[in-house]
Design a protein around this motif. Structure first.
Motif, short mmCIF file in Angstrom:
data_model
loop_
_atom_site.label_atom_id
_atom_site.label_comp_id
_atom_site.label_asym_id
_atom_site.label_seq_id
_atom_site.Cartn_x
_atom_site.Cartn_y
_atom_site.Cartn_z
N ARG A 80 0.82 -1.36 -0.03
CA ARG A 80 0.34 0.01 0.19
C ARG A 80 0.90 1.30 -0.21
NH1 ARG A 80 -3.44 -3.81 3.30
NH2 ARG A 80 -2.67 -2.76 5.38
N ALA A 81 1.95 1.40 0.47
CA ALA A 81 2.78 2.21 0.81
C ALA A 81 3.25 2.28 -0.61
CB ALA A 81 4.09 2.01 1.70
N ARG A 82 3.54 1.31 -1.11
CA ARG A 82 4.42 1.30 -2.25
C ARG A 82 3.13 2.10 -3.53
NH1 ARG A 82 7.99 1.43 -0.18
NH2 ARG A 82 9.76 0.61 0.18
N ARG A 83 2.38 2.05 -3.31
CA ARG A 83 1.29 2.63 -4.43
C ARG A 83 1.31 3.75 -4.25
NH1 ARG A 83 -4.30 -1.64 -5.09
NH2 ARG A 83 -2.83 -2.94 -6.58
N ALA A 84 1.30 4.36 -2.80
CA ALA A 84 0.95 5.65 -2.73
C ALA A 84 2.08 6.40 -3.56
CB ALA A 84 0.52 6.14 -1.15
N GLU A 85 3.45 5.78 -3.10
CA GLU A 85 5.18 6.75 -3.12
C GLU A 85 5.60 5.60 -3.96
OE1 GLU A 85 5.70 9.04 0.13
OE2 GLU A 85 4.75 9.48 0.70
N PRO A 86 5.38 4.99 -5.38
CA PRO A 86 6.13 4.13 -5.63
C PRO A 86 8.30 4.25 -5.58
CG PRO A 86 4.55 4.91 -7.46
CD PRO A 86 4.65 5.82 -6.00
N ARG A 87 8.50 3.71 -5.41
CA ARG A 87 10.38 3.89 -5.35
C ARG A 87 10.85 3.34 -6.36
NH1 ARG A 87 11.74 3.92 1.41
NH2 ARG A 87 10.57 5.62 2.01
N ASP A 88 12.80 2.19 -6.49
CA ASP A 88 12.83 2.03 -7.64
C ASP A 88 13.30 0.33 -6.86
OD1 ASP A 88 13.87 1.06 -9.36
OD2 ASP A 88 16.22 1.42 -8.76
N ASP A 89 12.39 -0.21 -6.41
CA ASP A 89 11.81 -1.80 -5.98
C ASP A 89 10.56 -2.59 -6.37
OD1 ASP A 89 10.05 -0.66 -4.60
OD2 ASP A 89 10.50 -0.29 -2.65
N LEU A 90 11.49 -3.65 -5.49
CA LEU A 90 10.46 -4.89 -6.88
C LEU A 90 9.36 -4.90 -6.50
CD1 LEU A 90 10.31 -7.18 -8.64
CD2 LEU A 90 10.93 -8.60 -6.33
N VAL A 91 8.72 -4.47 -4.86
CA VAL A 91 7.20 -4.42 -4.75
C VAL A 91 7.19 -3.34 -5.26
CG1 VAL A 91 5.98 -4.00 -2.86
CG2 VAL A 91 7.48 -5.14 -2.36
N ALA B 102 7.18 -2.26 -8.37
CA ALA B 102 7.03 -2.92 -10.04
C ALA B 102 5.75 -3.64 -10.29
CB ALA B 102 8.15 -2.67 -10.04
N LEU B 103 5.37 -4.15 -9.15
CA LEU B 103 4.37 -4.86 -8.52
C LEU B 103 3.00 -4.82 -9.03
CD1 LEU B 103 6.60 -7.95 -6.58
CD2 LEU B 103 5.74 -8.47 -9.72
N VAL B 104 2.89 -4.03 -7.90
CA VAL B 104 1.61 -3.26 -6.78
C VAL B 104 1.61 -2.17 -7.92
CG1 VAL B 104 1.82 -4.31 -4.89
CG2 VAL B 104 2.46 -1.27 -6.27
N ASN B 105 2.11 -1.80 -8.98
CA ASN B 105 2.11 0.24 -10.17
C ASN B 105 1.68 -0.96 -11.36
OD1 ASN B 105 1.37 2.67 -8.40
ND2 ASN B 105 3.67 1.19 -7.89
N ALA B 106 0.75 -0.39 -12.47
CA ALA B 106 0.50 -1.13 -13.49
C ALA B 106 1.87 -1.38 -14.37
CB ALA B 106 -0.44 -0.49 -14.09
N ASN B 107 1.87 -2.49 -15.08
CA ASN B 107 2.62 -2.73 -15.80
C ASN B 107 2.31 -1.43 -17.33
OD1 ASN B 107 1.19 -4.13 -17.40
ND2 ASN B 107 2.07 -6.07 -16.20
N PRO B 108 2.46 -1.26 -18.75
CA PRO B 108 2.57 -0.88 -19.90
C PRO B 108 1.40 -1.41 -20.81
CG PRO B 108 4.91 -1.10 -19.95
CD PRO B 108 4.33 -2.33 -18.55
N ASP B 109 0.27 -2.78 -20.09
CA ASP B 109 -0.63 -3.45 -19.81
C ASP B 109 -1.84 -2.66 -19.48
OD1 ASP B 109 0.83 -4.48 -22.82
OD2 ASP B 109 1.12 -6.44 -22.07
N GLY B 110 -1.17 -2.06 -18.26
CA GLY B 110 -2.52 -2.39 -17.77
C GLY B 110 -2.48 -3.13 -16.52
N GLU B 111 -1.81 -4.34 -15.83
CA GLU B 111 -1.54 -5.08 -15.76
C GLU B 111 -0.22 -4.59 -14.33
OE1 GLU B 111 -2.21 -9.18 -18.16
OE2 GLU B 111 -0.19 -8.46 -17.84
N ARG B 112 -1.13 -5.46 -13.22
CA ARG B 112 -0.33 -5.10 -11.69
C ARG B 112 -0.38 -6.08 -10.61
NH1 ARG B 112 -2.42 0.01 -8.75
NH2 ARG B 112 -5.19 -0.54 -8.23
N LEU B 113 -0.03 -6.33 -9.82
CA LEU B 113 -0.43 -7.60 -8.56
C LEU B 113 -1.55 -6.59 -7.43
CD1 LEU B 113 2.52 -9.54 -7.05
CD2 LEU B 113 0.95 -10.56 -9.18
N SER B 114 -2.67 -7.89 -7.39
CA SER B 114 -3.73 -7.13 -6.33
C SER B 114 -2.66 -7.41 -5.06
CB SER B 114 -4.54 -8.24 -5.99
OG SER B 114 -4.67 -9.47 -5.66
#
Length: 421
Positions: free
Chosen positions: A220-231, A233-245
C-alpha cells in the motif's frame, strides 16, 4: 482411481521416518523405485485441518518428471502443488500462490512478475548483491566461523530478497524467523494429530499471516509513493495495465521467500560440504573460476536438488510410462530422484562440475512452472562463492551437517566450518 503397484519392501516416502534417514540411504531407495518400473502408489493418512489424503504416485524417473512438467494441461498444479494439500479455506483467506495455479491465471501473474523480474533489474541489483556478500564475509572475519548456515547462507539470500523488495534491514531478522516457521511443517508426512504436528501447523499458518500483514503494508505504501524496488514494480500497473493486487503480492512474497530463499540457501550450505568432501572439484573451479562457475552451479543444483518435490493432479485420463492414470489421480514429482537418474546422467552420484550436458530439474522441470528466480539464484551463487573462496582461504566444513526433517525442503540447519586465519 487407477492405483499403481505397491512400493518395494521397506520404502515409504510418506513416513517422516524415511526422511530422517541418512541421504545415502534415501538415494538408494529412490534408485530401487526407478528400477521398479511403473510409478509406485503411496497411500496417505489424514493430516489435521488438511485435505484427506488420497494417495499419490511417485514419479522418480527423469523422463516422467519432465513429461509431467511440460504437460500442464494434464498435470495440473491445482488445487495445490505442495504436500500435504492445504485446505480450501486457506486460499480464500490468504490467496492462491502462483505455484498452485494453472493458466490462464498463472500466465497472467507470471507475466506481471516476469516484467518486474527482468534481466535489467537483476543487473541493477548486482552491485548490491556483491556488497551484501562482502558484508557477510566481513562479519565472519570479525566474529569468527561458527555455523555456516546462520552466518552465511541464511542471511545472504534473505538480505538480497529484502533489498529487492525494499524491506528495511531492521525487519529482516523477523522475516527470517517467519520463513523458518513456514518451512518447518512441509512435505508429505505420516504424522497425525500429535502435539508436535499441531504446533508446527499453527506456527506455519501464523507465519503466513505475519508476512502477509508486513508485505500488505509495504504494498500500500508503494502504491502511494512508488520507489525503485520490486514491490513498486509489482503493485503499480505495467505497460499493459496489469498489476498484482495486495493479496496477490502477499502470495508472491510467500513463494519468493520460501522457494527463492531455500534454493540459494540450501545450495550454498550443501555446496560448502561438497567442496570440502571433494577438494579436487574446488581446485578445478578455482583454477579458472569465471569459466567454470556456471557449469559448477548447475551441477551443485542437480546434486543437491534444493526443493525435493512438487505435486500435480491429473485433469484427464493419461498414460505415462506405460501406466494408465485417471482424472483426479495425484502424482508427486521427485526432482531429487530424477536428478540421479542414470538413464540421463552418467555416474549420477558423483559430483562433476564439468558435467555437460546437464539437463537437471533442480529449478523445476521444463514448462510453465520453471523457476522464475533461477537466474537470480545463479547470480547470487556466483557472487557468494567467489567472495568466500577468495577471501577465506582454506574454507571448509568441519563436521557433519544437521539436516532439516522435511520431504519438501532439502535444507541444512547447521554446518560447522572454519578457514585458515
Amino acid at each position: 482411481m487407477a492405483l499403481g503397484s505397491a512400493p518395494p519392501a521397506g520404502i515409504d516416502v510418506v513416513d517422516i521416518a524415511f526422511w530422517d534417514r541418512p541421504p545415502e540411504q534415501r538415494f538408494a531407495d529412490f534408485a530401487r523405485l526407478r528400477e521398479h518400473g511403473a510409478p509406485v502408489y503411496f497411500a496417505e493418512p489424514r493430516v489435521p485441518f488438511v485435505r484427506s489424503g488420497k494417495g499419490f504416485h511417485a514419479l522418480v524417473r527423469h523422463a516422467d518428471v519432465v513429461e509431467a512438467s511440460r504437460n500442464a494441461k494434464v498435470f495440473s498444479s491445482e488445487p495445490a502443488a505442495t504436500s500435504p494439500e492445504p485446505p480450501p479455506w486457506l486460499a480464500k483467506v490468504f490467496g492462491t500462490p502462483m505455484v498452485n495455479m494453472d493458466d490462464p491465471e498463472h500466465a497472467r501473474l507470471r507475466r506481471i512478475v516476469f516484467r518486474a523480474f527482468t534481466p535489467k533489474m537483476l543487473a541493477t541489483i548486482e552491485d548490491e548483491v556483491r556488497a551484501i556478500a562482502a558484508r557477510i564475509v566481513d562479519d565472519v572475519e570479525k566474529q569468527g566461523p561458527r555455523d555456516f548456515v546462520s552466518q552465511v547462507a541464511a542471511p545472504f539470500q534473505l538480505a538480497v530478497i529484502c533489498a529487492m523488495m525494499g524491506i528495511p534491514e531492521r525487519v529482516r531478522p523477523y522475516v527470517l524467523s517467519r520463513v523458518d516457521a513456514m518451512t518447518e511443517y512441509s512435505g508429505v508426512r505420516g504424522s497425525l494429530a500429535s502435539p508436535r504436528t499441531l504446533r508446527l501447523l499453527y506456527g506455519n499458518l501464523k507465519a503466513i499471516v505475519d508476512l502477509h500483514r508486513l508485505v500488505a503494508r509495504l504494498g500500500r505504501a508503494r502504491r502511494a509513493e512508488p520507489r525503485d524496488d520490486l514491490v513498486s514494480a509489482l503493485v503499480n500497473a505495467n505497460p499493459d495495465g496489469e498489476r498484482l493486487s495486495i493479496p496477490e503480492l502477499g502470495s508472491f512474497f510467500d513463494l519468493l521467500l520460501v522457494a527463492g530463499n531455500e534454493t540459494t540457501r540450501n545450495t550454498l550450505s550443501h555446496g560448502l560440504r561438497l567442496f570440502t568432501d571433494h577438494p579436487e572439484q574446488r581446485d578445478l573451479l578455482m583454477d579458472d573460476y569465471d569459466a567454470r562457475i556456471g557449469p559448477a552451479i548447475e551441477e551443485l543444483v542437480r546434486y543437491v536438488s534444493p526443493i525435493i518435490q512438487f505435486r500435480r493432479t491429473l485433469k484427464q485420463d493419461y498414460e505415462l510410462n506405460g501406466h494408465p492414470f485417471r482424472a483426479g489421480d495425484k502424482v508427486v514429482l521427485f526432482y531429487l530422484a530424477a536428478n540421479r537418474d542414470p538413464e540421463v546422467f552418467e555416474d549420477p552420484d558423483s559430483l562433476d562440475i564439468s558435467r555437460t550436458p546437464n539437463p537437471h530439474v533442480g529449478f523445476g522441470g521444463p514448462g510453465p512452472h520453471l523457476c522464475l528466480g533461477a537466474n537470480l539464484a545463479r547470480m547470487e551463487l556466483k557472487i557468494m562463492f567467489r567472495e568466500l573462496f577468495t577471501r577465506l582461504p582454506g574454507l571448509r566444513a568441519t563436521g557433519e551437517p544437521e539436516y532439516l526433517l522435511s520431504s519438501f525442503d532439502n535444507g541444512i540447519t547447521r554446518l560447522p566450518f572454519t578457514y585458515d586465519r
